[in-house]
Design a protein around this motif. Structure first.
Motif, PDB file in Angstrom:
ATOM      1  N   LEU A  57      -4.232  -4.566   1.127  1.00  0.00           N
ATOM      2  CA  LEU A  57      -4.205  -5.913   0.549  1.00  0.00           C
ATOM      3  C   LEU A  57      -3.369  -5.945  -0.725  1.00  0.00           C
ATOM      4  O   LEU A  57      -2.537  -6.843  -0.928  1.00  0.00           O
ATOM      5  CB  LEU A  57      -5.629  -6.389   0.255  1.00  0.00           C
ATOM      6  N   LEU A  58      -3.559  -4.952  -1.589  1.00  0.00           N
ATOM      7  CA  LEU A  58      -2.847  -4.941  -2.863  1.00  0.00           C
ATOM      8  C   LEU A  58      -1.353  -4.653  -2.685  1.00  0.00           C
ATOM      9  O   LEU A  58      -0.546  -5.069  -3.518  1.00  0.00           O
ATOM     10  CB  LEU A  58      -3.475  -3.908  -3.801  1.00  0.00           C
ATOM     11  N   LEU A  59      -0.994  -3.970  -1.618  1.00  0.00           N
ATOM     12  CA  LEU A  59       0.416  -3.720  -1.344  1.00  0.00           C
ATOM     13  C   LEU A  59       1.167  -5.039  -1.220  1.00  0.00           C
ATOM     14  O   LEU A  59       2.280  -5.191  -1.734  1.00  0.00           O
ATOM     15  CB  LEU A  59       0.568  -2.902  -0.057  1.00  0.00           C
ATOM     16  N   THR A  60       0.560  -6.008  -0.538  1.00  0.00           N
ATOM     17  CA  THR A  60       1.207  -7.309  -0.366  1.00  0.00           C
ATOM     18  C   THR A  60       1.220  -8.114  -1.658  1.00  0.00           C
ATOM     19  O   THR A  60       2.031  -9.027  -1.819  1.00  0.00           O
ATOM     20  CB  THR A  60       0.486  -8.135   0.716  1.00  0.00           C
ATOM     21  N   VAL A  61       0.330  -7.784  -2.587  1.00  0.00           N
ATOM     22  CA  VAL A  61       0.251  -8.511  -3.856  1.00  0.00           C
ATOM     23  C   VAL A  61       1.358  -8.070  -4.805  1.00  0.00           C
ATOM     24  O   VAL A  61       2.050  -8.900  -5.412  1.00  0.00           O
ATOM     25  CB  VAL A  61      -1.132  -8.307  -4.511  1.00  0.00           C
ATOM     26  N   PHE A  62       1.531  -6.766  -4.958  1.00  0.00           N
ATOM     27  CA  PHE A  62       2.471  -6.259  -5.953  1.00  0.00           C
ATOM     28  C   PHE A  62       3.936  -6.409  -5.544  1.00  0.00           C
ATOM     29  O   PHE A  62       4.826  -6.212  -6.358  1.00  0.00           O
ATOM     30  CB  PHE A  62       2.158  -4.795  -6.267  1.00  0.00           C
ATOM     31  N   LEU A  63       4.179  -6.737  -4.283  1.00  0.00           N
ATOM     32  CA  LEU A  63       5.520  -7.106  -3.851  1.00  0.00           C
ATOM     33  C   LEU A  63       5.555  -8.618  -3.685  1.00  0.00           C
ATOM     34  O   LEU A  63       5.877  -9.148  -2.620  1.00  0.00           O
ATOM     35  CB  LEU A  63       5.892  -6.394  -2.544  1.00  0.00           C
ATOM     36  N   GLY A  64       5.183  -9.314  -4.761  1.00  0.00           N
ATOM     37  CA  GLY A  64       4.972 -10.756  -4.718  1.00  0.00           C
ATOM     38  C   GLY A  64       6.128 -11.550  -4.160  1.00  0.00           C
ATOM     39  O   GLY A  64       5.948 -12.406  -3.287  1.00  0.00           O
ATOM     40  N   SER A  65       7.340 -11.301  -4.628  1.00  0.00           N
ATOM     41  CA  SER A  65       8.477 -12.107  -4.189  1.00  0.00           C
ATOM     42  C   SER A  65       8.802 -11.876  -2.717  1.00  0.00           C
ATOM     43  O   SER A  65       9.325 -12.763  -2.034  1.00  0.00           O
ATOM     44  CB  SER A  65       9.711 -11.797  -5.043  1.00  0.00           C
ATOM     45  N   LEU A  66       8.505 -10.691  -2.218  1.00  0.00           N
ATOM     46  CA  LEU A  66       8.790 -10.390  -0.810  1.00  0.00           C
ATOM     47  C   LEU A  66       7.844 -11.118   0.125  1.00  0.00           C
ATOM     48  O   LEU A  66       8.176 -11.394   1.276  1.00  0.00           O
ATOM     49  CB  LEU A  66       8.703  -8.876  -0.563  1.00  0.00           C
ATOM     50  N   GLY A  80       4.250   1.025  -4.570  1.00  0.00           N
ATOM     51  CA  GLY A  80       4.453   2.343  -3.980  1.00  0.00           C
ATOM     52  C   GLY A  80       3.200   3.183  -4.002  1.00  0.00           C
ATOM     53  O   GLY A  80       2.943   3.964  -3.080  1.00  0.00           O
ATOM     54  N   ARG A  81       2.399   3.034  -5.059  1.00  0.00           N
ATOM     55  CA  ARG A  81       1.194   3.851  -5.121  1.00  0.00           C
ATOM     56  C   ARG A  81       0.155   3.397  -4.105  1.00  0.00           C
ATOM     57  O   ARG A  81      -0.716   4.179  -3.731  1.00  0.00           O
ATOM     58  CB  ARG A  81       0.613   3.878  -6.527  1.00  0.00           C
ATOM     59  N   GLN A  82       0.240   2.140  -3.632  1.00  0.00           N
ATOM     60  CA  GLN A  82      -0.675   1.722  -2.572  1.00  0.00           C
ATOM     61  C   GLN A  82      -0.355   2.490  -1.287  1.00  0.00           C
ATOM     62  O   GLN A  82      -1.250   2.927  -0.566  1.00  0.00           O
ATOM     63  CB  GLN A  82      -0.569   0.206  -2.323  1.00  0.00           C
ATOM     64  N   ILE A  83       0.949   2.654  -1.006  1.00  0.00           N
ATOM     65  CA  ILE A  83       1.360   3.449   0.155  1.00  0.00           C
ATOM     66  C   ILE A  83       0.938   4.899  -0.031  1.00  0.00           C
ATOM     67  O   ILE A  83       0.457   5.560   0.888  1.00  0.00           O
ATOM     68  CB  ILE A  83       2.877   3.342   0.357  1.00  0.00           C
TER      69      ILE A  83
END
Length: 233
Positions: A57-66, A80-83
């Motif tokens: 879930l947080l992976l999609t948050v921190f790449l907000g513009s994408l 990256g640290r979520q991955i």
């Protein structure tokens, strides 16, 4: 189609907070992260899969513009640290599951050697120096070194948790000390407040693991019975 539309709306839903808003999935992702931390403190195997859900879930948050959200600041280190969390969590999940005892406790907390401590400290500093230029090229939010610090520190802390080193809690404290101001400045308020809470929680986890009894060592599960036990019956 109705379900798909609802799923998309839920994915991008927000909670109004004053003049700003929080992504629901950022809040939910951090709740899963907190639950994983609680499980880790109690040395429960389920801490790993719960944490993985939060990481996704947080992976999609921190790449907000994408992901077309209101967050324009991409934190490549945080994303990256979520991955990285997911990858290391799979290792930790397997390792703890192999050593689980009847109560669900999966590791015996141990103190790392001085050599390992020195290696962890050196890796944190050198890794931050090495990754800062890369994250800057990728367009990570300033100060970029703070993003790199949280990435490297999180990697070391998660690996230390998998290995059962008590010191991994202190690495989290170092990560939070840098990561919380970074998240506030970038506008990720839900994550910032959650990691501010983590700072106090990690200290509690450190003392819990440090006081763990030596007799708590879990039994390693095997498929074949122990012949020495069979002979005593």
């Amino acid at each position: 189609m109705d379900f798909l539309r609802w799923l998309i709306e839920a994915f991008n839903s927000q909670i109004a907070v004053g003049s700003s808003a929080l992504l629901v999935r950022e809040v939910v992702g951090n709740i899963f992260g907190l639950a994983s931390a609680v499980g880790g403190m109690r040395r429960k195997v389920w801490a790993w899969p719960v944490g993985i859900v939060g990481n996704l879930l947080l992976l999609t948050v921190f790449l907000g513009s994408l992901f077309d959200t209101d967050y324009a600041a991409n934190l490549w280190g945080q994303a990256g640290r979520q991955i990285m969390f997911i990858s290391v969590s799979i290792f930790g999940w397997y390792r703890w599951k192999q050593a689980r005892d009847g109560s669900g406790s999966a590791v015996t907390p141990v103190w790392a050697s001085n050599k390992i401590r020195l290696g962890l400290a050196a890796t944190l500093v050198l890794g931050t120096v090495a990754l800062t230029p890369l994250f800057r090229i990728l367009g990570s939010y300033e100060p970029v070194w703070a993003d790199a610090w949280t990435f490297v520190g999180s990697l070391l802390a998660t690996f230390g948790m998998a290995k059962g080193w008590v010191e991994f809690w202190l690495i989290w404290v170092a990560v939070d000390a840098v990561g919380v101001p970074l998240l506030f400045s970038a506008g990720y308020y839900a994550s910032a407040f959650m990691y501010l809470f983590y700072g106090a929680f990690t200290l509690t986890g450190f003392f819990v693991w440090a006081r763990a009894k030596k007799g708590d060592k879990p039994a390693v599960e095997t498929e074949l019975p122990d012949p020495t036990l069979q002979s005593k019956r």
